[in-house]
Design a protein around this motif. Structure first.
Motif, PDB file in Angstrom:
ATOM      1  N   ALA A   1       0.832  -1.203   0.000  1.00 44.93           N
ATOM      2  CA  ALA A   1       0.000   0.000   0.000  1.00 44.93           C
ATOM      3  C   ALA A   1       0.869   1.257   0.000  1.00 44.93           C
ATOM      4  CB  ALA A   1      -0.938  -0.010   1.203  1.00 44.93           C
ATOM      5  N   LEU A   2       1.920   1.250   0.783  1.00 45.48           N
ATOM      6  CA  LEU A   2       2.826   2.405   0.840  1.00 45.48           C
ATOM      7  C   LEU A   2       3.544   2.630  -0.487  1.00 45.48           C
ATOM      8  CD1 LEU A   2       4.373   1.886   4.392  1.00 45.48           C
ATOM      9  CD2 LEU A   2       2.774   3.680   3.706  1.00 45.48           C
ATOM     10  N   GLU A   3       3.736   1.565  -1.251  1.00 50.67           N
ATOM     11  CA  GLU A   3       4.420   1.673  -2.546  1.00 50.67           C
ATOM     12  C   GLU A   3       3.496   2.172  -3.656  1.00 50.67           C
ATOM     13  OE1 GLU A   3       5.967  -2.235  -3.066  1.00 50.67           O
ATOM     14  OE2 GLU A   3       7.719  -1.890  -1.774  1.00 50.67           O
ATOM     15  N   GLY A   4       2.246   2.446  -3.313  1.00 53.07           N
ATOM     16  CA  GLY A   4       1.344   3.045  -4.287  1.00 53.07           C
ATOM     17  C   GLY A   4       0.418   2.089  -5.005  1.00 53.07           C
ATOM     18  N   ASN A   5       0.385   0.824  -4.596  1.00 50.21           N
ATOM     19  CA  ASN A   5      -0.580  -0.098  -5.205  1.00 50.21           C
ATOM     20  C   ASN A   5      -1.987   0.313  -4.787  1.00 50.21           C
ATOM     21  OD1 ASN A   5       0.992  -2.418  -6.556  1.00 50.21           O
ATOM     22  ND2 ASN A   5       2.045  -2.139  -4.594  1.00 50.21           N
ATOM     23  N   LYS A   6      -2.865   0.473  -5.750  1.00 50.95           N
ATOM     24  CA  LYS A   6      -4.238   0.894  -5.469  1.00 50.95           C
ATOM     25  C   LYS A   6      -5.215  -0.277  -5.445  1.00 50.95           C
ATOM     26  CE  LYS A   6      -3.421   5.204  -4.895  1.00 50.95           C
ATOM     27  NZ  LYS A   6      -3.538   5.762  -3.520  1.00 50.95           N
ATOM     28  N   LEU A   7      -4.762  -1.438  -5.899  1.00 43.32           N
ATOM     29  CA  LEU A   7      -5.556  -2.665  -5.835  1.00 43.32           C
ATOM     30  C   LEU A   7      -4.603  -3.789  -5.450  1.00 43.32           C
ATOM     31  CD1 LEU A   7      -8.199  -4.265  -6.296  1.00 43.32           C
ATOM     32  CD2 LEU A   7      -7.539  -4.463  -8.705  1.00 43.32           C
ATOM     33  N   ILE A   8      -4.951  -4.507  -4.385  1.00 45.81           N
ATOM     34  CA  ILE A   8      -4.070  -5.563  -3.880  1.00 45.81           C
ATOM     35  C   ILE A   8      -4.876  -6.839  -3.717  1.00 45.81           C
ATOM     36  CG2 ILE A   8      -2.587  -6.305  -1.981  1.00 45.81           C
ATOM     37  CD1 ILE A   8      -2.046  -3.337  -1.386  1.00 45.81           C
ATOM     38  N   PHE A   9      -4.384  -7.925  -4.320  1.00 52.61           N
ATOM     39  CA  PHE A   9      -5.007  -9.239  -4.212  1.00 52.61           C
ATOM     40  C   PHE A   9      -4.220 -10.085  -3.212  1.00 52.61           C
ATOM     41  CE2 PHE A   9      -6.229  -7.829  -8.484  1.00 52.61           C
ATOM     42  CZ  PHE A   9      -7.602  -8.086  -8.475  1.00 52.61           C
ATOM     43  N   ALA A  10      -4.900 -10.539  -2.169  1.00 53.68           N
ATOM     44  CA  ALA A  10      -4.290 -11.417  -1.162  1.00 53.68           C
ATOM     45  C   ALA A  10      -4.857 -12.809  -1.372  1.00 53.68           C
ATOM     46  CB  ALA A  10      -4.605 -10.909   0.240  1.00 53.68           C
ATOM     47  N   THR A  11      -3.998 -13.769  -1.704  1.00 56.75           N
ATOM     48  CA  THR A  11      -4.485 -14.998  -2.328  1.00 56.75           C
ATOM     49  C   THR A  11      -4.462 -16.237  -1.438  1.00 56.75           C
ATOM     50  OG1 THR A  11      -2.310 -15.525  -3.246  1.00 56.75           O
ATOM     51  CG2 THR A  11      -3.750 -14.122  -4.578  1.00 56.75           C
ATOM     52  N   SER A  12      -4.673 -16.065  -0.124  1.00 60.36           N
ATOM     53  CA  SER A  12      -4.763 -17.247   0.735  1.00 60.36           C
ATOM     54  C   SER A  12      -5.698 -16.964   1.906  1.00 60.36           C
ATOM     55  CB  SER A  12      -3.386 -17.650   1.253  1.00 60.36           C
ATOM     56  OG  SER A  12      -3.444 -18.894   1.923  1.00 60.36           O
ATOM     57  N   PHE A  13      -6.401 -17.995   2.350  1.00 56.51           N
ATOM     58  CA  PHE A  13      -7.392 -17.851   3.419  1.00 56.51           C
ATOM     59  C   PHE A  13      -6.792 -17.209   4.663  1.00 56.51           C
ATOM     60  CE2 PHE A  13      -9.589 -19.423   7.196  1.00 56.51           C
ATOM     61  CZ  PHE A  13     -10.911 -19.142   6.897  1.00 56.51           C
ATOM     62  N   GLY A  14      -5.587 -17.620   5.041  1.00 50.38           N
ATOM     63  CA  GLY A  14      -4.974 -17.141   6.264  1.00 50.38           C
ATOM     64  C   GLY A  14      -4.514 -15.694   6.226  1.00 50.38           C
ATOM     65  N   PHE A  15      -4.643 -15.025   5.081  1.00 48.62           N
ATOM     66  CA  PHE A  15      -4.328 -13.601   4.988  1.00 48.62           C
ATOM     67  C   PHE A  15      -5.499 -12.721   5.435  1.00 48.62           C
ATOM     68  CE2 PHE A  15      -1.318 -14.574   1.178  1.00 48.62           C
ATOM     69  CZ  PHE A  15      -0.295 -14.922   2.054  1.00 48.62           C
ATOM     70  N   MET A  16      -6.618 -13.326   5.772  1.00 49.25           N
ATOM     71  CA  MET A  16      -7.865 -12.579   5.955  1.00 49.25           C
ATOM     72  C   MET A  16      -7.748 -11.460   6.996  1.00 49.25           C
ATOM     73  SD  MET A  16     -11.715 -14.027   6.507  1.00 49.25           S
ATOM     74  CE  MET A  16     -11.262 -15.141   7.844  1.00 49.25           C
ATOM     75  N   ASP A  17      -7.322 -11.770   8.195  1.00 52.25           N
ATOM     76  CA  ASP A  17      -7.264 -10.748   9.238  1.00 52.25           C
ATOM     77  C   ASP A  17      -6.237  -9.674   8.918  1.00 52.25           C
ATOM     78  OD1 ASP A  17      -9.295 -11.911  10.700  1.00 52.25           O
ATOM     79  OD2 ASP A  17      -7.938 -13.106  11.944  1.00 52.25           O
ATOM     80  N   ALA A  18      -5.133 -10.076   8.306  1.00 52.57           N
ATOM     81  CA  ALA A  18      -4.130  -9.088   7.893  1.00 52.57           C
ATOM     82  C   ALA A  18      -4.720  -8.113   6.878  1.00 52.57           C
ATOM     83  CB  ALA A  18      -2.911  -9.794   7.314  1.00 52.57           C
ATOM     84  N   VAL A  19      -5.500  -8.622   5.939  1.00 53.26           N
ATOM     85  CA  VAL A  19      -6.155  -7.767   4.947  1.00 53.26           C
ATOM     86  C   VAL A  19      -7.074  -6.767   5.635  1.00 53.26           C
ATOM     87  CG1 VAL A  19      -7.878  -7.740   3.101  1.00 53.26           C
ATOM     88  CG2 VAL A  19      -6.001  -9.374   3.011  1.00 53.26           C
ATOM     89  N   MET A  20      -7.887  -7.247   6.554  1.00 51.33           N
ATOM     90  CA  MET A  20      -8.836  -6.353   7.219  1.00 51.33           C
ATOM     91  C   MET A  20      -8.111  -5.275   8.023  1.00 51.33           C
ATOM     92  SD  MET A  20     -11.577  -7.515   6.010  1.00 51.33           S
ATOM     93  CE  MET A  20     -12.708  -6.410   6.889  1.00 51.33           C
ATOM     94  N   ASN A  21      -7.038  -5.642   8.683  1.00 49.15           N
ATOM     95  CA  ASN A  21      -6.285  -4.670   9.486  1.00 49.15           C
ATOM     96  C   ASN A  21      -5.655  -3.596   8.609  1.00 49.15           C
ATOM     97  OD1 ASN A  21      -6.927  -6.100  11.802  1.00 49.15           O
ATOM     98  ND2 ASN A  21      -4.971  -7.194  11.881  1.00 49.15           N
ATOM     99  N   VAL A  22      -5.037  -4.016   7.512  1.00 51.98           N
ATOM    100  CA  VAL A  22      -4.350  -3.057   6.643  1.00 51.98           C
ATOM    101  C   VAL A  22      -5.364  -2.227   5.864  1.00 51.98           C
ATOM    102  CG1 VAL A  22      -2.720  -2.806   4.726  1.00 51.98           C
ATOM    103  CG2 VAL A  22      -2.323  -4.531   6.498  1.00 51.98           C
TER     104      VAL A  22
END
Length: 360
Positions: A86-107
């Motif tokens: 996100a800091l590098e300027g990506n405006k769309l990020i795909f997180a491709t594993s179930f266990g990334f879920m909480d990290a996605v919500m936090n970020v």
């Protein structure tokens, strides 16, 4: 014409002339990031997602810039990588594993102007969408083949983690193997990893020691195929075709085709129509694909499997159609009743006939 009108007209003409001679400023390309739980060379799950990333590049050319980070453990590392993207300027990020879920919500909460998409999860927000595939549809087809191909009547299944997505696949494979072979037993070994060739090989070896002669898997490496090859038994490709093991031991495969979804969602970002949504595609959507059924499979079995595939694709048949009981014998689905998406997305039990214990 008075002096004021003359000056106004002259200024407007000059501005128009300047606008036609100055070069147009190109819009900055959309930066799109991908985070993978395994290496892109796993020839399975992460490999297929990376093919989707490449499809985005092919579809939109210099309108997009994509990047990825591979082999990211689920947990704190995922949050760190997502934050950096996100800091590098990506405006769309795909997180491709179930266990990334909480990290996605936090970020996502910290970067409301960035859009996030999470594969196989269920938590959403205004800037977080989810997407999944009905893998259980493909498992029904593979289970049908497995039920016909086993001689020992023992089919093995390597599970990754005991989450609904994986439990769906075990149940669907077993139900459809039993439909064509009532004597089938299902042996399950949990690897507790998505990608670890050593652990996957050990899981396959444990199943072979129990007498299975067909192995299915919900892990990402080709290690189980190698073990099957050593033992002279059958296996199936997982997530990608794994065709290097054809015609034996790999007799077919379940292929995850993420290309259309990624191209569509990036297109929506480019045209300003992106919105949070939950997508669950299957065979009929082209998201779940049955790979080549090799000549090791009898022609009549191949025809039966392809007919089932087509009935699922058309909506004529649902793999979870009653009568079906839970493992303890209690009723689940009555005759002709179909499981709802809500039931399947929270599936936490085996169906009747599976004797293995489901970890909690």
């Amino acid at each position: 014409m008075n002096r004021r009108s003359f000056l106004t007209t002259t200024a407007a003409t000059a501005l128009l002339a300047a606008a036609t001679t100055l070069p147009a400023f190109a819009q900055d390309p959309l930066k799109v990031g991908f985070i993978y739980v395994g290496p892109v060379g796993d020839m399975g799950w992460s490999y297929q997602h990376d093919l989707g990333r490449k499809a985005v590049e092919a579809a939109y050319g210099d309108r997009v810039v994509t990047s990825y980070v591979e082999s990211v453990p689920e947990g704190p590392d995922a949050e760190r990588v997502l934050t950096q993207m996100a800091l590098e300027g990506n405006k769309l990020i795909f997180a491709t594993s179930f266990g990334f879920m909480d990290a996605v919500m936090n970020v996502a909460a910290k970067f409301p102007d960035v859009k996030f998409e999470h594969a196989t999860g269920y938590k959403r927000a205004d800037n977080v969408a989810t997407y999944d595939a009905r893998f259980y549809e493909g498992r029904a087809v593979l289970g049908t083949i497995a039920g016909h191909m086993t001689k020992s009547n023992k089919i093995g299944y390597i599970g990754s983690f005991p989450i609904p997505e994986v439990v769906q696949g075990i149940n669907s494979s077993f139900i459809h193997a039993r439909k064509v072979n009532p004597d089938v037993e299902m042996k399950v070994v949990w690897a507790y990893t998505w990608f670890d060739p050593a652990k996957e090989a050990d899981a396959a070896a444990a199943l072979i020691a129990e007498g299975v002669d067909v192995i299915l898997q919900h892990t990402d490496s080709t290690a189980p195929q190698a073990k099957a090859q050593e033992a002279g038994i059958y296996s199936f490709g997982q997530a990608s075709d794994m065709g290097s093991f054809a015609p034996a031991p790999r007799i077919s495969s379940i292929i995850d085709n993420w290309d259309p979804y990624y191209v569509k969602r990036v297109g929506m970002m480019l045209d300003g129509t992106w919105e949070s949504s939950a997508t669950w595609g299957g065979i009929g959507d082209g998201e779940v694909v049955i790979g080549e059924i090799t000549e090791a499979v009898p022609a009549e079995v191949k025809a039966e499997a392809e007919a089932l595939r087509d009935k699922i694709a058309s909506g004529e048949y649902h793999p979870f159609t009653g009568p079906l009981n839970k493992q303890d014998g209690s009723a689940w689905l009555a005759e002709g009743q179909v499981a709802t998406d809500e039931e399947l997305s929270g599936l936490n039990f085996y169906v009747e006939g599976i004797t293995a214990e489901l970890p909690k």
